[in-house]
Design a protein around this motif. Structure first.
Motif, mmCIF file in Angstrom:
data_model
loop_
_atom_site.group_PDB
_atom_site.id
_atom_site.type_symbol
_atom_site.label_atom_id
_atom_site.label_comp_id
_atom_site.label_asym_id
_atom_site.label_seq_id
_atom_site.Cartn_x
_atom_site.Cartn_y
_atom_site.Cartn_z
ATOM 1 N N GLY A 316 1.308 -1.383 0.038
ATOM 2 C CA GLY A 316 0.388 0.057 0.236
ATOM 3 C C GLY A 316 0.589 1.111 -0.091
ATOM 4 O O GLY A 316 0.391 2.198 -0.829
ATOM 5 N N ARG A 318 3.540 1.871 -1.584
ATOM 6 C CA ARG A 318 4.198 1.710 -2.200
ATOM 7 C C ARG A 318 3.234 1.654 -3.944
ATOM 8 O O ARG A 318 3.367 1.793 -5.263
ATOM 9 C CB ARG A 318 4.887 0.373 -3.246
ATOM 10 N N HIS A 319 1.924 2.172 -3.687
ATOM 11 C CA HIS A 319 1.100 2.674 -3.609
ATOM 12 C C HIS A 319 0.213 0.969 -4.587
ATOM 13 O O HIS A 319 -0.150 1.282 -5.900
ATOM 14 C CB HIS A 319 0.540 4.042 -5.154
ATOM 15 N N GLU A 320 0.109 -0.255 -4.465
ATOM 16 C CA GLU A 320 0.375 -1.541 -5.314
ATOM 17 C C GLU A 320 -0.408 -1.846 -4.645
ATOM 18 O O GLU A 320 -0.937 -3.563 -4.953
ATOM 19 C CB GLU A 320 1.963 -2.061 -5.834
ATOM 20 N N LYS A 323 -4.631 2.407 -1.301
ATOM 21 C CA LYS A 323 -4.098 3.070 -0.038
ATOM 22 C C LYS A 323 -4.728 3.712 1.368
ATOM 23 O O LYS A 323 -3.559 3.639 2.406
ATOM 24 C CB LYS A 323 -4.126 5.004 -0.556
ATOM 25 N N THR A 326 -2.952 1.158 4.437
ATOM 26 C CA THR A 326 -1.572 1.713 5.293
ATOM 27 C C THR A 326 -2.412 3.146 6.370
ATOM 28 O O THR A 326 -0.706 3.412 6.923
ATOM 29 C CB THR A 326 -1.154 2.531 4.291
ATOM 30 N N GLN A 452 1.275 3.396 -13.539
ATOM 31 C CA GLN A 452 1.713 4.091 -11.933
ATOM 32 C C GLN A 452 2.482 4.905 -12.714
ATOM 33 O O GLN A 452 2.642 6.612 -12.703
ATOM 34 C CB GLN A 452 3.010 3.664 -11.032
#
Length: 463
Positions: A316, A318-320, A323, A326, A452
């Protein structure tokens, strides 16, 4: 590339927590019970299989230690894979690792529930399993220290059990165990078909079984990131890994195959430790071993909740992953990530009881090769990151030996084992499913990371 800021998580693990996690984290039910399957495959040569696996796992941990000392990170090898191979690799191995430990939660809950149901049959196994998950999830939910405290005592009990077993076994080998009748010496190593009754093929099959018993030792690099001075803890623990796994695994298996006939059907029925202790006439063996195995199961599930939630948090960050995962509480715990991982465990547990032997068995098959894939990614990541650092002339504070030759040796061995699993009728189904899931996650990773990249603002040059 934006690195994950793992310092947002709490530093709730003390020195004794990390030390005991590194000592006892690798000891699970796979040693106490599952090692009997490795012995059945290789006979007394299972000792050789555990020695080979111990060395291989130690080299992998040394490589991981090199990267973790340079950059302690909750994302661990997932973060290093992202840096070394590409964003898609970090995405893939992170989600595969989360999936593996997410499924461990219901596996251990079901195993623990069966033991509790045998002790107290008035309550159904399903209720025990769900209660088990909820209890250990709560231990992880409120603070990292709670996880560490549970794991400290779980690991301590497991270590004491191993040491007591070794002391009893050594005493029996030398003929001083007073309760044993005609059980002494090491004659069983050679008298029942020889030391290697099934040849090297049997040893290789035992290596495959033993490799999965060791999986989980890499949790140290994740847990250390939530402690003070993680670099020193990782160095110290990594240096002692080989001695610990040889003591706990190799010595224990050696004593087992030296003291009892590996061909006995009771070895498979009762499990390695219980069968040896029964043969030595140790009082209340079943109750003792059921208790120890229950502790091992609880420890493994506790670690599974912790590990899966931290990997999900790292994804999360790393925006994978969404969100939302986190989000952390005042104690620095990623509460949503803990809840999400636990929820998957509850769903899988429910599926197992609603559709016994069907869907859940299929899901488990998808994890068959993930452990080896994680080790392979660690090796490739260390190979590329170390080469990059050396080209830049940077200092490497904690080095893998004989670089790059030992790294390449590990890569070749793991690749060969995966190839054997893929071609072997016994393992091809699980390997094919694991690789299919991996390919699917890789495709998702390529799509996500490409989006991304395309969404990043483009710098406009003004002349």
């Amino acid at each position: 590339m934006n690195s994950t800021k793992t310092t947002k998580l709490g530093e709730g693990l003390s020195n004794r927590h990390v030390t005991m996690i590194s000592i006892g984290g690798v000891i699970g039910a796979g040693l106490f019970v599952g090692s009997s399957a490795a012995i059945a495959k290789a006979g007394p040569a299972a000792v050789l299989a555990y020695i080979i696996t111990s060395i291989l796992v130690f080299l992998v941990m040394r490589m991981l230690g090199e990267m973790a000392v340079a950059q302690p990170d909750t994302g661990s090898f997932s973060t290093y894979a992202r840096k070394a191979i590409g964003p898609w690799a970090g995405f893939t191995i992170g989600w595969l690792y989360w999936w593996f430990w997410g499924l461990v939660i219901p596996i251990e809950a079901i195993a623990g529930a069966e033991i509790l149901h045998a002790w107290f049959p008035q309550i159904s196994s399903a209720i025990y399993a769900f209660a088990f998950i909820i209890l250990l999830s709560l231990a992880n939910f409120f603070s990292t220290k709670s996880f560490g405290e549970f794991e400290f005592w779980f690991a301590l009990i497991k270590v004491i059990a191993i040491i007591v077993f070794i002391l009893i076994g050594v005493t029996a080998v030398f003929g001083f165990w007073p309760l044993a009748k005609d059980v002494s010496g090491v004659g069983h190593l050679f008298s029942n078909g020889g030391f290697m009754p099934h040849g090297m093929g049997g040893v290789l099959s035992a290596i495959l079984i033993s490799a999965f018993s060791f999986f989980g030792i890499e949790i140290l690099s994740i847990a250390a990131a939530e402690s003070k001075n993680p670099e020193e803890k990782i160095k110290r623990a990594t240096n002692l890994v080989l001695y610990r796994i040889i003591l706990f695994f190799v010595v224990s298996i050696f004593l087992a195959v030296a003291l009892v006939d590996w061909r006995s059907p009771d070895l498979q029925k009762l499990g390695t430790f219980q069968y040896v202790l029964v043969s030595l006439n140790v009082p209340q063996t079943k109750l003792i071993m059921d208790t120890v195995v229950f502790i091992a199961v609880a420890s493994c599930m506790n670690a599974a909740v912790y590990t899966s939630s931290r990997m999900l948090f790292a994804l999360g960050a790393r925006h994978e992953a969404p969100k939302l995962v986190t989000k952390i509480n005042g104690a620095g715990v990623p509460t949503i990530a803990v809840f999400a991982s636990t929820f998957v465990g509850v769903i899988c547990c429910a599926v197992n009881y609603l559709f016994p032997g069907q869907v859940f068995g299929f899901l488990l098959s998808t994890t068959g090769s993930i452990a080896l894939l994680v080790y392979l990614v660690i090796a490739f990541s260390q190979l590329r990151l170390r080469s990059k650092l050396e080209k830049e002339g940077a200092t490497v504070p904690f080095k893998m030996w004989l670089f790059p030759w030992l790294t390449w040796f590990v890569i070749i061995v793991i690749t060969s084992v995966l190839g054997y699993m893929f071609l072997s009728p016994q393992y091809s189904h699980e390997t094919t499913l694991s690789l299919s899931v991996t390919i699917g996650v890789v495709i998702c990773g390529l799509i996500v990371t490409r989006k991304q990249k395309s969404n990043r603002p483009v710098a406009v040059r003004v002349d």
